[in-house]
Design a protein around this motif. Structure first.
Motif, short mmCIF file in Angstrom:
data_model
loop_
_atom_site.label_atom_id
_atom_site.label_comp_id
_atom_site.label_asym_id
_atom_site.label_seq_id
_atom_site.Cartn_x
_atom_site.Cartn_y
_atom_site.Cartn_z
N LEU A 149 -4.52 -5.80 2.84
CA LEU A 149 -4.33 -4.39 3.18
C LEU A 149 -5.68 -3.79 3.51
O LEU A 149 -6.71 -4.19 2.97
CB LEU A 149 -3.70 -3.64 2.01
CG LEU A 149 -2.34 -4.15 1.54
CD1 LEU A 149 -1.91 -3.41 0.28
CD2 LEU A 149 -1.30 -4.01 2.63
N HIS A 150 -5.68 -2.81 4.41
CA HIS A 150 -6.90 -2.11 4.81
C HIS A 150 -6.74 -0.64 4.47
O HIS A 150 -5.64 -0.11 4.44
CB HIS A 150 -7.14 -2.27 6.31
CG HIS A 150 -7.27 -3.70 6.73
ND1 HIS A 150 -8.43 -4.41 6.58
CD2 HIS A 150 -6.36 -4.54 7.27
CE1 HIS A 150 -8.24 -5.65 7.02
NE2 HIS A 150 -6.99 -5.75 7.44
N ALA A 186 4.61 -2.34 4.57
CA ALA A 186 3.89 -2.39 3.30
C ALA A 186 2.82 -1.30 3.30
O ALA A 186 1.89 -1.34 4.10
CB ALA A 186 3.24 -3.75 3.10
N ARG A 187 3.00 -0.31 2.46
CA ARG A 187 2.00 0.75 2.29
C ARG A 187 1.78 0.95 0.79
O ARG A 187 2.73 0.94 0.02
CB ARG A 187 2.48 2.06 2.90
CG ARG A 187 2.51 2.04 4.40
CD ARG A 187 2.90 3.37 4.95
NE ARG A 187 4.32 3.61 4.62
CZ ARG A 187 5.03 4.61 5.09
NH1 ARG A 187 4.49 5.46 5.91
NH2 ARG A 187 6.28 4.75 4.76
N VAL A 188 0.54 1.15 0.43
CA VAL A 188 0.19 1.35 -0.98
C VAL A 188 -0.64 2.62 -1.09
O VAL A 188 -1.57 2.83 -0.30
CB VAL A 188 -0.61 0.14 -1.53
CG1 VAL A 188 -1.10 0.41 -2.93
CG2 VAL A 188 0.24 -1.12 -1.48
N ASP A 233 -7.49 12.95 -10.53
CA ASP A 233 -7.55 14.30 -9.96
C ASP A 233 -6.50 14.51 -8.87
O ASP A 233 -6.55 15.47 -8.12
CB ASP A 233 -8.95 14.59 -9.42
CG ASP A 233 -9.31 13.70 -8.25
OD1 ASP A 233 -8.50 12.86 -7.82
OD2 ASP A 233 -10.45 13.84 -7.74
N SER A 234 -5.55 13.58 -8.76
CA SER A 234 -4.43 13.61 -7.81
C SER A 234 -4.82 13.31 -6.36
O SER A 234 -3.99 13.43 -5.47
CB SER A 234 -3.69 14.95 -7.87
OG SER A 234 -3.11 15.10 -9.13
N SER A 235 -6.08 12.96 -6.12
CA SER A 235 -6.43 12.54 -4.76
C SER A 235 -5.81 11.17 -4.51
O SER A 235 -5.58 10.40 -5.44
CB SER A 235 -7.95 12.50 -4.58
OG SER A 235 -8.53 11.60 -5.50
N GLY A 236 -5.50 10.89 -3.26
CA GLY A 236 -4.83 9.63 -2.93
C GLY A 236 -5.63 8.78 -1.97
O GLY A 236 -6.35 9.29 -1.11
N TYR A 237 -5.52 7.49 -2.13
CA TYR A 237 -6.16 6.51 -1.26
C TYR A 237 -5.05 5.61 -0.74
O TYR A 237 -4.34 4.99 -1.53
CB TYR A 237 -7.19 5.70 -2.04
CG TYR A 237 -8.25 6.54 -2.68
CD1 TYR A 237 -9.45 6.81 -2.02
CD2 TYR A 237 -8.06 7.09 -3.94
CE1 TYR A 237 -10.43 7.60 -2.61
CE2 TYR A 237 -9.03 7.89 -4.53
CZ TYR A 237 -10.21 8.13 -3.86
OH TYR A 237 -11.16 8.92 -4.45
N LYS A 238 -4.89 5.57 0.58
CA LYS A 238 -3.79 4.82 1.17
C LYS A 238 -4.28 3.52 1.79
O LYS A 238 -5.34 3.48 2.41
CB LYS A 238 -3.07 5.66 2.21
CG LYS A 238 -2.41 6.87 1.59
CD LYS A 238 -1.64 7.67 2.61
CE LYS A 238 -1.01 8.87 1.90
NZ LYS A 238 -0.13 9.62 2.75
N PHE A 239 -3.49 2.47 1.60
CA PHE A 239 -3.78 1.16 2.15
C PHE A 239 -2.57 0.70 2.95
O PHE A 239 -1.43 0.99 2.60
CB PHE A 239 -4.10 0.16 1.04
CG PHE A 239 -5.36 0.49 0.31
CD1 PHE A 239 -6.57 -0.06 0.70
CD2 PHE A 239 -5.34 1.36 -0.77
CE1 PHE A 239 -7.74 0.25 0.03
CE2 PHE A 239 -6.51 1.68 -1.44
CZ PHE A 239 -7.71 1.12 -1.04
N ASP A 240 -2.83 -0.05 4.03
CA ASP A 240 -1.78 -0.44 4.95
C ASP A 240 -2.13 -1.78 5.57
O ASP A 240 -3.26 -2.25 5.47
CB ASP A 240 -1.68 0.63 6.05
CG ASP A 240 -0.32 0.68 6.72
OD1 ASP A 240 0.45 -0.28 6.59
OD2 ASP A 240 -0.05 1.69 7.38
N ASN A 241 -1.16 -2.40 6.24
CA ASN A 241 -1.42 -3.59 7.04
C ASN A 241 -1.09 -3.22 8.47
O ASN A 241 0.05 -2.85 8.78
CB ASN A 241 -0.57 -4.78 6.58
CG ASN A 241 -0.90 -6.02 7.36
OD1 ASN A 241 -0.49 -6.15 8.50
ND2 ASN A 241 -1.64 -6.92 6.76
N HIS A 242 -2.06 -3.32 9.36
CA HIS A 242 -1.91 -2.84 10.74
C HIS A 242 -0.81 -3.56 11.51
O HIS A 242 -0.21 -2.98 12.41
CB HIS A 242 -3.23 -2.93 11.49
CG HIS A 242 -4.34 -2.19 10.81
ND1 HIS A 242 -4.30 -0.83 10.63
CD2 HIS A 242 -5.48 -2.63 10.24
CE1 HIS A 242 -5.39 -0.44 9.98
NE2 HIS A 242 -6.12 -1.51 9.73
#
Length: 89
Positions: free
Chosen positions: A79-80, A39-41, A47-56
């Motif tokens: 998610l972190h 699971a990745r979000v 402005d097309s910058s991205g912020y990624k979230f994940d579960n370790h």
């Protein structure tokens, strides 16, 4: 094979760190629930910058790294904020 789901919603990226990020299984028609192996979000700003979230616990795909989401087991996966590592996309 992984499913990629794109959702276009208005989110204020300035407050992403002030609220919890999670996936929630709700009203699923599958009586067995969801089995998550990964699971990745990614939240993209205007402005097309991205912020990624994940579960370790799901970072590496392995037989013992699955999480079930269902009424019986729990319906949310926290998610972190993902930390970018050298050599990872």
């Amino acid at each position: 094979m992984a499913d990629i789901i794109q959702i276009r919603a208005k989110i204020d990226t300035a407050v992403l760190d002030h609220y919890p990020a999670y996936l929630r299984a709700e009203d699923t028609e599958d009586p067995h629930g969801w089995c998550l192996e990964r699971a990745r979000v990614t939240v993209r700003a205007a402005d097309s910058s991205g912020y990624k979230f994940d579960n370790h616990r799901l970072e590496k795909i392995a037989e013992n790294r699955r999480i079930w989401l269902h009424e019986k087991y729990g319906k949310q996966l926290l998610l972190h904020r993902a930390v970018e590592r050298a050599g990872t996309p």
